[in-house]
Write a protein that holds these residues in place. Structure first.
Motif, PDB file in Angstrom:
ATOM      1  N   GLU A   1     -25.173  14.300  35.072  1.00  0.00           N
ATOM      2  CA  GLU A   1     -24.107  13.406  34.643  1.00  0.00           C
ATOM      3  C   GLU A   1     -24.614  11.964  34.592  1.00  0.00           C
ATOM      4  O   GLU A   1     -25.191  11.461  35.559  1.00  0.00           O
ATOM      5  N   LYS A   2     -24.390  11.322  33.454  1.00  0.00           N
ATOM      6  CA  LYS A   2     -24.756   9.918  33.341  1.00  0.00           C
ATOM      7  C   LYS A   2     -23.825   9.073  34.216  1.00  0.00           C
ATOM      8  O   LYS A   2     -22.689   9.453  34.478  1.00  0.00           O
ATOM      9  N   ARG A   3     -24.344   7.937  34.648  1.00  0.00           N
ATOM     10  CA  ARG A   3     -23.542   7.018  35.463  1.00  0.00           C
ATOM     11  C   ARG A   3     -23.657   5.623  34.874  1.00  0.00           C
ATOM     12  O   ARG A   3     -24.756   5.190  34.496  1.00  0.00           O
ATOM     13  N   ARG A   4     -22.527   4.936  34.795  1.00  0.00           N
ATOM     14  CA  ARG A   4     -22.554   3.570  34.297  1.00  0.00           C
ATOM     15  C   ARG A   4     -21.669   2.684  35.177  1.00  0.00           C
ATOM     16  O   ARG A   4     -20.659   3.124  35.718  1.00  0.00           O
ATOM     17  N   VAL A   5     -22.111   1.462  35.338  1.00  0.00           N
ATOM     18  CA  VAL A   5     -21.361   0.458  36.085  1.00  0.00           C
ATOM     19  C   VAL A   5     -21.357  -0.811  35.245  1.00  0.00           C
ATOM     20  O   VAL A   5     -22.405  -1.261  34.783  1.00  0.00           O
ATOM     21  N   TYR A   6     -20.180  -1.386  35.038  1.00  0.00           N
ATOM     22  CA  TYR A   6     -20.101  -2.606  34.250  1.00  0.00           C
ATOM     23  C   TYR A   6     -19.019  -3.506  34.823  1.00  0.00           C
ATOM     24  O   TYR A   6     -18.099  -3.049  35.512  1.00  0.00           O
ATOM     25  N   GLY A   7     -19.164  -4.795  34.552  1.00  0.00           N
ATOM     26  CA  GLY A   7     -18.184  -5.699  35.113  1.00  0.00           C
ATOM     27  C   GLY A   7     -18.451  -7.155  34.778  1.00  0.00           C
ATOM     28  O   GLY A   7     -19.370  -7.490  34.026  1.00  0.00           O
ATOM     29  N   ILE A   8     -17.640  -8.017  35.364  1.00  0.00           N
ATOM     30  CA  ILE A   8     -17.745  -9.470  35.187  1.00  0.00           C
ATOM     31  C   ILE A   8     -17.628 -10.113  36.563  1.00  0.00           C
ATOM     32  O   ILE A   8     -16.748  -9.753  37.354  1.00  0.00           O
TER      33      ILE A   8
ATOM     34  N   LYS B   1     -16.271  -1.655  37.257  1.00  0.00           N
ATOM     35  CA  LYS B   1     -15.864  -0.301  36.910  1.00  0.00           C
ATOM     36  C   LYS B   1     -17.066   0.617  37.059  1.00  0.00           C
ATOM     37  O   LYS B   1     -18.140   0.348  36.502  1.00  0.00           O
ATOM     38  N   SER B   2     -16.909   1.708  37.843  1.00  0.00           N
ATOM     39  CA  SER B   2     -17.982   2.675  38.074  1.00  0.00           C
ATOM     40  C   SER B   2     -17.534   4.034  37.556  1.00  0.00           C
ATOM     41  O   SER B   2     -16.501   4.562  38.005  1.00  0.00           O
ATOM     42  N   GLU B   3     -18.317   4.613  36.643  1.00  0.00           N
ATOM     43  CA  GLU B   3     -17.908   5.856  35.996  1.00  0.00           C
ATOM     44  C   GLU B   3     -19.072   6.832  35.875  1.00  0.00           C
ATOM     45  O   GLU B   3     -20.235   6.435  35.848  1.00  0.00           O
ATOM     46  N   LYS B   4     -18.714   8.116  35.791  1.00  0.00           N
ATOM     47  CA  LYS B   4     -19.666   9.178  35.487  1.00  0.00           C
ATOM     48  C   LYS B   4     -19.174   9.930  34.251  1.00  0.00           C
ATOM     49  O   LYS B   4     -17.984   9.917  33.937  1.00  0.00           O
ATOM     50  N   LYS B   5     -20.131  10.575  33.574  1.00  0.00           N
ATOM     51  CA  LYS B   5     -19.777  11.273  32.341  1.00  0.00           C
ATOM     52  C   LYS B   5     -19.849  12.776  32.546  1.00  0.00           C
ATOM     53  O   LYS B   5     -20.919  13.344  32.762  1.00  0.00           O
ATOM     54  N   GLY B   6     -18.674  13.415  32.532  1.00  0.00           N
ATOM     55  CA  GLY B   6     -18.598  14.855  32.673  1.00  0.00           C
ATOM     56  C   GLY B   6     -18.411  15.543  31.333  1.00  0.00           C
ATOM     57  O   GLY B   6     -18.583  14.941  30.267  1.00  0.00           O
ATOM     58  N   ALA B   7     -18.003  16.792  31.396  1.00  0.00           N
ATOM     59  CA  ALA B   7     -17.829  17.579  30.173  1.00  0.00           C
ATOM     60  C   ALA B   7     -16.718  17.026  29.293  1.00  0.00           C
ATOM     61  O   ALA B   7     -16.750  17.175  28.066  1.00  0.00           O
ATOM     62  N   ASN B   8     -15.747  16.349  29.902  1.00  0.00           N
ATOM     63  CA  ASN B   8     -14.611  15.817  29.149  1.00  0.00           C
ATOM     64  C   ASN B   8     -14.679  14.308  28.955  1.00  0.00           C
ATOM     65  O   ASN B   8     -13.670  13.661  28.678  1.00  0.00           O
ATOM     66  N   GLY B   9     -15.858  13.743  29.136  1.00  0.00           N
ATOM     67  CA  GLY B   9     -16.016  12.313  28.917  1.00  0.00           C
ATOM     68  C   GLY B   9     -16.143  11.545  30.225  1.00  0.00           C
ATOM     69  O   GLY B   9     -16.336  12.114  31.302  1.00  0.00           O
ATOM     70  N   TRP B  10     -16.018  10.239  30.142  1.00  0.00           N
ATOM     71  CA  TRP B  10     -16.194   9.377  31.308  1.00  0.00           C
ATOM     72  C   TRP B  10     -15.007   9.481  32.254  1.00  0.00           C
ATOM     73  O   TRP B  10     -13.856   9.530  31.824  1.00  0.00           O
TER      74      TRP B  10
END
Length: 767
Positions: free
Chosen positions: A614-621, A643-652
């Motif tokens: 699973e990909k992981r992304r973190v983004y913010g200001i 915002k901290s998210e992972k990408k599963g079978a149904n999206g982030w």
């Protein structure tokens, strides 16, 4: 030979005293040395480093820092967000009753909110990812993610902290969120001649005789043209912690807290100026922070609280052969040469020995049945760094060098008499034996790096660099932890070992950035940098499934090096930012985005980790602004949306609150002159809920602090009120712990509350 519990405690106390005496003797022997991250770099900074509280008229953009490219450089030359928390800020906040974690959380926008009273910094991220924590450039991170990096130094010994946000290629592993470099006080920081400083203070909330913390510290400093030295001893003893409702805070049985804790920090440093260009420095530290509590978590009669959580409570009468502790010894040697064949040479060697002990903790549903064990983990760390700074032309500077380190981990656990623990409701723990907890782990790393900075125009500076890192992880053969406990309890006689082995991995990391001076007081900058992390090998390897046959555990399958070796997770980090400082008004803001192609998951039942695709992304200001008025008033605001998210079978989807960062906001208003100052600070932690229904509960805190200085007596009285409105709230760590450990026992056990209103007063005197 066997010992009674009392004999074991006496023996441990004797050994600790002997170790302390040995450390103090060694401190005297090496008094001709001093610690430094880069002696030349700090010498270059010297008295030109401007603190935020000095009315010098100079701006923060001119400040010299060490952390960006390992060589001294101005903030205006760094194409990334950097924050310097100076000695004045740290000292004032610490004397008002705040820990280093709290101080950094309140002053660094992208650093997560701290949990009051927590010994761990687990999940306290920088820009949503793991931070590499250094003392004078020496890493406090280890192969195991123990998260005790801030249980490492008394604020009395800190000159400043430099925080570099975002992944950085030049520092390699564990720096995917950024770097926190704690720079210690040295003899050369003081004026010429002999000086001394002392301080004493108390903190309490008037909830009874147990609600009292005491601290004291002293230092002697000498500075001359040829050599300088500093010797300091600081200590702290805490009492009980009470929440905003006046109830004693439930003991933290997972990572342990700093309630009923004794801490001592001994540091010594000496620097020798060999000649105009060459300097030798070294530092030695002995740090010991240990809990000594008569209060523990009562599990109910015969552990009935495991099925009826309402019976859990903090209760006196606690006794254990093992108490939570962090003990660290560290020696750092540095050599600098300002004219090494026309270049600057920086060398550093360091050794760190660390013992970490955890609280007795119940384990259920394993091959060994129910038992109580306390983890004890030892790390031996050695490192060497070499860097050369070469000015190729008037506009081009090249920095290059090598790093090497070795990190060795051994871990076991004390197993306690289950009958005694059950009969006492979890208040009495007598050791019956010691078993292995994790396989032995040795991680050896060597890396080369290079960084080029080019002043393309009077306003534009471009930089870029590479780091190639090679690491070898060696894992020892290991019998499963539960199987070892079963053998100790004579439920089995032997077991197969999970095979060890070794695995190599490497990474090529790239960074590039640019800064543009819009005016002398403001800049815009952009940066791309890569970082990587190696997931905790101890929680990954040494896990197997067994079948008991005629008293022998037969290994069916396992997680081992040959069949499922760990791989490093690389992170790509992007940021754009703006900063302005004209001496009165300052503002810094940056937007960032980081992504990695794999992620780590935690099994809440076994507390082991796994790797997934699973990909992981973190983004913010993040943003910070402040203004200093001519009449002595100053105001400031800071904030971080993440915002901290992972990408599963149904999206982030939202990452678990067990590891994800929460957004925050804060600010202050203050007034001061040379004699008196007062400041009110506010912090708001935003709520965060994940897809599993776990939540970090938001809260608001206000703190008030100040000082009054008697100039002729060189004496200052400091005062503070923490949690001014006596807010009753669950700490961030308490919310995380529910998500992490809720699969073991009822979540209410992990509802660690923040400390209620406390009052602090202290006196400092300079000689």
């Amino acid at each position: 030979m066997t010992f009674s519990g009392e004999q074991r405690r006496e023996l441990a106390a004797t050994q600790a005293l002997a170790r302390s005496s040995t450390s103090l003797t060694a401190l005297a022997v090496v008094a001709f040395l001093a610690a430094a991250n880069a002696g030349l770099a700090q010498n270059a900074a010297g008295e030109n480093a401007v603190t935020a509280t000095e009315p010098s008229g100079e701006t923060v953009l001119d400040r010299i820092v060490l952390t960006g490219s390992r060589a001294p450089e101005k903030i205006s030359e760094i194409a990334r967000t950097i924050k310097v928390v100076d000695e004045a800020q740290i000292k004032a906040a610490a004397l008002q009753g705040k820990s280093l974690q709290q101080i950094l959380a309140e002053t660094v926008p992208s650093f997560d909110a701290a949990s009051e009273g927590s010994r761990t910094s687990y999940g306290q991220n920088l820009r949503g990812r793991t931070a590499l924590v250094l003392i004078d450039g020496v890493s406090l991170n280890s192969a195991r993610g123990l998260s005790r990096q801030f249980d490492s130094i008394d604020p009395f010994n800190i000159a400043r902290v430099e925080v570099l946000s975002g992944a950085t290629a030049l520092y390699g592993g564990n720096a995917t969120g950024g770097i926190i470099n704690i720079i210690t006080k040295k003899g050369r920081d003081a004026g010429d001649g002999l000086h001394a400083e002392t301080q004493v203070g108390i903190v309490g909330g008037f909830q009874g005789s147990q609600d009292l913390d005491r601290n004291a510290a002293g230092a002697v400093t000498y500075n001359s043209a040829n050599w300088d030295a500093r010797l300091s001893v600081s200590g702290n003893r805490t009492g009980a912690y009470y929440d905003g409702s006046g109830e004693m805070v439930t003991p933290d049985i997972t990572q342990s807290s700093t309630a009923f804790n004794k801490r001592i920090d001994v540091m010594g440093s000496v620097g020798v100026q060999i000649d105009e260009n060459r300097r030798l420095d070294a530092t030695m530290q002995y740090f010991d922070s240990a809990q000594d509590s008569d209060y523990g978590l009562y599990y109910g009669s015969f552990l009935s609280g495991l099925t009826n959580p309402r019976l859990f409570e903090a209760r006196s009468g606690y006794s254990s052969d093992v108490e939570p502790q962090t003990r660290r010894k560290m020696l750092t040697l540095s050599y600098t040469d300002a004219d090494f064949f026309g270049q600057q040479l920086l060398l550093q060697g360091a050794a760190r020995s660390e013992d970490i002990v955890f609280n007795p903790f119940p384990s259920t549903g394993t091959a060994a049945g129910t038992y109580f064990g306390a983890s004890q983990q030892k790390t031996e760390y050695y490192s060497f760094k070499a860097a050369i700074v070469s000015e190729l032309t008037d506009t081009v500077t090249l920095t290059y060098g090598v790093d090497a380190d070795r990190d060795s981990l051994s871990a076991d656990q004390s197993i306690f008499n289950l009958t005694t623990a059950v009969m006492s409701g979890g208040l009495d723990f007598d050791t019956i034996g010691i078993t292995g907890l994790y396989p032995d782990i040795d991680v050896s790393t060597i890396a080369g790096f290079t960084e080029v900075s080019w002043e393309a125009t009077d306003r534009l500076t471009v930089s870029g660099g590479l780091r190639y890192q090679f690491a070898k992880t060696e894992v020892g053969d290991f019998v499963g932890a539960a199987q070892q406990v079963a053998i100790l309890n004579r439920a089995a006689t032997s077991a197969d070992a999970i095979p060890g082995g070794d695995v190599n991995y490497d990474a090529l990391l790239v960074n590039a950035g640019a800064t543009y001076d819009v005016t002398p007081d403001q800049q815009i900058y952009a940066n791309f940098s890569q970082g990587f992390e190696l997931p905790d090998p101890a929680k990954y390897y040494g896990v197997g499934t067994y079948k008991l046959s005629n008293g022998h555990y037969v290994l069916n399958n396992s997680v081992n090096v040959s069949t499922s070796a760990l791989e490093a997770i690389k992170t790509d980090s992007f940021e754009v930012g703006f900063r302005h400082d004209d001496g009165s008004f300052n503002v810094t803001t940056a937007a960032y985005y980081s992504t990695s192609d794999r992620s780590i998951s935690l099994n809440r039942t076994t507390l082991t980790i796994g790797m997934n695709d699973e990909k992981r992304r973190v983004y913010g200001i993040e943003a910070e602004a402040g203004y200093k008025f001519d009449n002595g008033f100053d105001v400031g605001l800071l904030g971080h949306w993440v915002k901290s998210e992972k990408k599963g079978a149904n999206g982030w989807y939202q990452e678990s609150v067990g590891t994800a960062s929460t957004s925050k906001a804060g600010g202050h208003i203050g007034w001061g002159n040379e004699a008196f100052s007062v400041r009110l600070t506010a912090e708001h932690v935003f709520s965060l809920e994940d897809d599993a229904g776990y939540e970090i509960e938001g809260y608001n805190l206000f703190n008030l602090g100040g000082r009054y200085t008697f100039a002729e007596q060189a004496t200052t009285i400091n005062f503070g009120i923490q949690n001014l409105f006596d807010t009753d709230y669950t700490t961030v760590w308490g919310s995380r712990a529910k998500a992490l450990y809720g699969g073991l026992v009822d979540e209410s056990v992990f509802d660690y509350q923040g400390r209620g209103r406390t009052f602090a007063i202290s006196i400092t005197k300079v000689f």
